[in-house]
Structures are given as structure tokens and as C-alpha cells.
Motif scaffolding. Structure first.
Motif, short mmCIF file in Angstrom:
data_model
loop_
_atom_site.label_atom_id
_atom_site.label_comp_id
_atom_site.label_asym_id
_atom_site.label_seq_id
_atom_site.Cartn_x
_atom_site.Cartn_y
_atom_site.Cartn_z
N UNK A 109 -14.13 -5.62 1.32
CA UNK A 109 -13.07 -6.47 1.86
C UNK A 109 -12.44 -5.84 3.10
N UNK A 110 -12.18 -4.53 3.05
CA UNK A 110 -11.55 -3.86 4.19
C UNK A 110 -12.44 -3.95 5.42
N UNK A 111 -13.73 -3.72 5.26
CA UNK A 111 -14.67 -3.82 6.39
C UNK A 111 -14.70 -5.24 6.93
N UNK A 112 -14.78 -6.22 6.02
CA UNK A 112 -14.86 -7.62 6.46
C UNK A 112 -13.57 -8.05 7.16
N UNK A 113 -12.41 -7.58 6.66
CA UNK A 113 -11.14 -7.94 7.29
C UNK A 113 -11.04 -7.34 8.69
N UNK A 114 -11.50 -6.11 8.84
CA UNK A 114 -11.46 -5.47 10.16
C UNK A 114 -12.39 -6.18 11.14
N UNK A 115 -13.55 -6.57 10.67
CA UNK A 115 -14.49 -7.27 11.56
C UNK A 115 -13.97 -8.65 11.93
N UNK A 116 -13.28 -9.31 10.99
CA UNK A 116 -12.76 -10.65 11.27
C UNK A 116 -11.54 -10.62 12.17
N UNK A 117 -10.70 -9.57 12.06
CA UNK A 117 -9.47 -9.46 12.85
C UNK A 117 -9.27 -7.99 13.20
N UNK A 118 -9.90 -7.51 14.25
CA UNK A 118 -9.88 -6.07 14.58
C UNK A 118 -8.48 -5.51 14.83
N UNK A 119 -7.52 -6.36 15.19
CA UNK A 119 -6.16 -5.87 15.45
C UNK A 119 -5.35 -5.68 14.18
N UNK A 120 -5.86 -6.11 13.04
CA UNK A 120 -5.11 -6.07 11.78
C UNK A 120 -4.92 -4.63 11.31
N UNK A 121 -3.67 -4.30 10.93
CA UNK A 121 -3.38 -3.03 10.25
C UNK A 121 -3.23 -3.30 8.77
N UNK A 122 -3.92 -2.52 7.94
CA UNK A 122 -3.81 -2.64 6.48
C UNK A 122 -3.12 -1.39 5.96
N UNK A 123 -2.11 -1.60 5.13
CA UNK A 123 -1.44 -0.49 4.44
C UNK A 123 -1.54 -0.76 2.95
N UNK A 124 -2.10 0.19 2.21
CA UNK A 124 -2.17 0.05 0.76
C UNK A 124 -1.68 1.31 0.10
N UNK A 125 -0.98 1.13 -1.02
CA UNK A 125 -0.42 2.26 -1.75
C UNK A 125 -0.93 2.24 -3.18
N UNK A 126 -0.85 3.40 -3.83
CA UNK A 126 -1.25 3.51 -5.23
C UNK A 126 -0.14 2.98 -6.12
N UNK A 127 -0.53 2.29 -7.18
CA UNK A 127 0.39 1.87 -8.22
C UNK A 127 0.25 2.77 -9.44
N UNK A 128 0.94 2.44 -10.51
CA UNK A 128 0.88 3.27 -11.71
C UNK A 128 -0.48 3.17 -12.41
N UNK A 129 -1.26 2.12 -12.15
CA UNK A 129 -2.60 2.01 -12.72
C UNK A 129 -3.62 2.79 -11.90
N UNK A 130 -3.27 3.12 -10.67
CA UNK A 130 -4.23 3.74 -9.76
C UNK A 130 -4.18 5.27 -9.85
N UNK A 131 -5.25 5.88 -9.40
CA UNK A 131 -5.27 7.31 -9.13
C UNK A 131 -4.88 7.51 -7.67
N UNK A 132 -3.77 8.21 -7.44
CA UNK A 132 -3.36 8.47 -6.07
C UNK A 132 -4.42 9.22 -5.28
N UNK A 133 -5.08 10.17 -5.94
CA UNK A 133 -6.13 10.95 -5.27
C UNK A 133 -7.31 10.07 -4.89
N UNK A 134 -7.69 9.16 -5.78
CA UNK A 134 -8.83 8.29 -5.48
C UNK A 134 -8.50 7.34 -4.33
N UNK A 135 -7.29 6.81 -4.32
CA UNK A 135 -6.89 5.89 -3.25
C UNK A 135 -6.96 6.60 -1.90
#
Length: 410
Positions: free
Chosen positions: A66-92
Motif C-alpha cells: 500500500x505504501x509503495x502504491x500510494x507513493x506512486x499514485x501521489x508522489x507528494x504525499x507524506x505518510x506518518x504512521x505510529x505504533x499502537x498497543x497491538x503493534x511492536x514499536x521495533x517492527x514498525x
């Protein structure tokens, strides 16, 4: 400045053991189309991107494709994602250097410098407008675990540590921004006053700590993109503090939620509108009952036959809730017989036993998977010792749960 706010994707989640990759794929395909149509400057993903700290490979592929496709579709887009309590912060954060080449920032944890100051540099992200100029600042606040905000230099007060992180980061952002640049925070937290889903949200309350106050975000913050609560809502009725909610229903208790993403528009520092965009439901969740067995069987037999043009993966997930006076050994057989040839996929049968006598009490039999870990612990304690667990012991258990999650992270 236009921002899209979403959260709680829970990629890799299963519904009572059933894979939901088709639904997540449909959502991400729809979201990509909305990005193309709305041309936002930024996409904020407010945590619980994955359902577990060790998500299946297919779930990880979905995110990065999805990240690759979003960048290709709209190269100016900035994506910010954060870890939640279900996520591993290290993996993110693991692929963060590669993702920055796709204008994507992945924040999994907060760090402290040797001098005891918060490392604000990595948590403050400039958001560019269509011309490439910095038009806003994003304050990234991943889920704050006790080990990250307590310790020898910070003290042992969990809520105090959280408040300190917010105070320092907001102060650093205000020092950095120029006139006309709004501050937009992204946070994964349980804010006081938020409505909780009964079945699918893991508690964030640690020990005796309560949900976080909205006052953590002062008026200098123009919008707070929140994650964790699956029901879309404003916090205390504030236009600028919002949960986008989950994009698909993650349990049958969420069947009636208006699943959506939020379009957030600014003119300079002024928040001008927050507009919801409803996410089309790729697969319905259907609940029959609670009712007596004969009534349930009649409703199941009246369900429609499958559309020959529809794929099985589009058939609704079905939960059946039956009220009984006593156990029925042939219950599952009768239900499955009534469903033969129907366009549904049975995932759960819930039984409620009705009491006899002048007073008819209904006690729902809960499956282990429906109970949160602290509920299982509390029940086991009461059964073992004959009394309710005290707050201090329950708090120690929750802290151990947090530590165990950290040890599971890669």
C-alpha cells in the motif's frame, strides 16, 4: 493543507479464527482510490496497524504494498504512521530508513537523550503542501509504554511521564513552527470520555492509571488524530480531538459503527472542516438472535441463497445467539442443517441459559477469546482465593502483561 486520518487497521486480524485478508485488501484498495481523488498532503495512520506484535507475512505485505502504491499514485504525499498497543514499536520502525525514501515516517517509540531530554527531533515531522513548502508540523506520539516514560531520570509515575512527553513535544513544536503553520498531533491512546467497543479493544489502563485527559493537548494543537477506540467519535465534543475508528468491524459489537476515514482541512492555522468518508463494507457481519431456538432456526432457514455471481469470500460472517432452558446436545447440528446452502459463513454460536422461577435472569456464557486478559486473571483469582483481586495485584499483572509484550517484540 489537507490531511486524511485513519487508524486501527489491525492487519492480520482473524474473526473467531477466520482470515480477513479479503476485507483488508478491499479497504486498502478503496483508500488508495480516495487518496487519488482527494489529493491530500498527508496521510496519518494512528496506530494498531497490525493486530499482533508478530503479524503474518501477508499482513506485512499488504502494508508495504500500500505504501509503495500510494507513493506512486501521489508522489507528494507524506505518510506518518505510529505504533499502537497491538503493534511492536521495533517492527514498525525496522524499515524506517527505506520508507523515508517513499516519504513515509514510521514511529514506534519515544527515546530520551543522554542529557535526559526527550528526543523531539525524530517525533516532529514537517508536512509539505503541494508546492513543497512546510505547511504544518506533525507531532508523532506512538503508544507510550511504562518502560518508555518511567525510570531513574523520569520517576515512576506513569501518567506523569506521559504528561511530560506531551508537554516537551508540544513546546518543541511551538518553538519550531512559523506563523500560519498548524500543529497536528497523531496519538494512540485512550482518552477520558471515549466510548469503548466491548469485545475487541485491549485495555490501555495500567494499574490504577486512568484514561488520559484531553488537557494533554493544549489549544496550540490544531487537530489530534487519535487511534485505539474503534468507534468514530469526538473527545468531549471537541471538533479537534477525534478518533477516526477502525475501517472494518473487528467484532460483532461493532456491526453498527459508521466505519470511516476523516478528511481534515486547514486554512493556515485554522481548522476549517473535518469530513467523514464512509468505508464501503466488503463483507457484512450478520447477527441472528438472541432468541429461542425455534425462532432462531426459522430465521436461519429464511436467510437468502447465495448469488451465483458472488464469491464465497463475500458471504457475510454470521453469529448465532440462542436462548436455552437447558443444554441441547444437537444444537450445532440443527443450526448447521438450517444454514445448509445459505450465503453465510458461521463463525460463532453463543448460548444464553434462561433461569427458572419467578425471576428470569439471563447469564451469557462467554468464550475465553471474548475475555480480556485482566478479566481472566480476576476470575481465576476469585476462584482460587474466594475474594476479588485487589487493585495493587491487578496493577502488577497488567504491568507484567506490558513487559511480556515488549519481550515479544523483535
Amino acid at each position: 493543507m489537507r490531511v486524511l486520518h485513519t487508524s486501527d487497521w489491525h492487519l492480520g486480524q482473524s474473526l473467531h479464527g477466520q482470515d480477513r485478508d479479503h476485507e483488508h485488501h478491499a479497504f486498502l484498495t478503496w483508500l488508495l482510490a480516495r487518496i487519488v481523488a482527494l489529493a491530500p498532503d498527508a496521510l496519518l495512520i494512528a496506530g494498531d496497524i497490525f493486530d499482533t506484535v508478530n503479524p503474518p507475512l501477508k499482513a506485512q505485505e499488504r502494508l508495504y504494498d500500500f505504501i509503495v502504491n500510494a507513493h506512486e499514485a501521489l508522489p507528494s504525499l507524506t505518510i506518518v504512521m505510529i505504533a499502537g498497543n497491538h503493534d511492536s514499536g521495533s517492527r514498525i520502525e525496522l524499515p524506517a530508513p527505506l520508507m523515508r525514501r517513499l516519504r513515509t515516517h514510521a514511529l514506534g517509540r519515544v527515546l530520551w537523550l543522554d542529557d535526559g531530554n526527550l528526543d523531539c527531533e525524530r517525533l516532529l515531522i514537517p508536512l509539505s503542501d503541494a508546492s513543497g513548502a512546510t505547511a504544518a508540523w506533525c507531532l508523532a506520539l506512538p503508544f507510550l509504554r511504562p518502560a518508555e516514560v518511567t525510570g531513574p531520570h523520569l520517576g515512576e509515575d506513569y501518567l506523569g511521564g506521559i504528561a511530560q512527553v506531551h508537554r516537551r513535544l508540544i513546546a518543541a513544536a511551538n518553538e519550531r513552527r512559523q506563523p500560519g503553520q498548524p500543529l497536528i498531533a497523531i496519538s494512540h491512546a485512550h482518552m477520558a470520555g471515549g466510548a469503548v467497543s466491548l469485545d475487541s479493544e485491549r485495555s490501555l489502563v495500567i494499574g490504577t492509571a486512568e484514561a488520559l485527559p484531553a488537557s494533554l493537548f493544549d489549544d496550540s494543537v490544531g487537530y489530534v488524530a487519535l487511534g485505539h477506540l474503534h468507534k468514530p467519535q469526538q473527545v468531549n465534543g471537541e471538533q479537534r480531538l477525534r478518533y477516526s475508528g477502525s475501517p472494518i468491524p473487528l467484532s460483532f459489537s461493532e456491526v453498527d459503527y459508521p466505519h470511516q476515514i476523516l478528511q481534515v482541512d486547514f486554512e493556515g492555522e485554522q481548522l476549517t472542516q473535518v469530513l467523514p468518508h464512509r468505508v464501503p463494507r466488503a463483507v457484512d457481519l450478520l447477527r441472528v438472535g438472541p432468541a429461542r431456538l425455534d425462532e432462531v432456526i426459522a430465521k436461519l432457514e429464511a436467510l437468502p441463497l447465495p448469488d451465483l455471481l458472488a464469491s464465497v469470500v463475500q458471504h457475510p460472517w454470521l453469529e448465532v445467539r440462542v436462548q436455552l432452558d437447558e443444554p441441547q446436545p444437537e444444537l450445532r447440528t440443527r443450526i448447521e442443517t438450517a444454514l445448509a446452502g445459505k450465503a453465510t459463513r458461521l463463525v460463532r454460536i453463543a448460548v444464553e441459559y434462561l433461569g427458572t422461577g419467578s425471576r428470569e435472569d439471563t447469564a451469557a456464557l462467554q468464550h475465553l477469546e471474548q475475555l480480556r486478559p485482566e478479566q481472566v486473571f480476576s476470575r481465576a483469582w476469585e476462584e482460587q482465593y474466594g475474594s476479588a483481586v485487589d487493585e495493587a495485584t491487578l496493577g502488577d499483572f497488567l504491568l507484567l502483561m506490558q513487559e511480556d509484550e515488549l519481550e515479544e517484540q523483535p
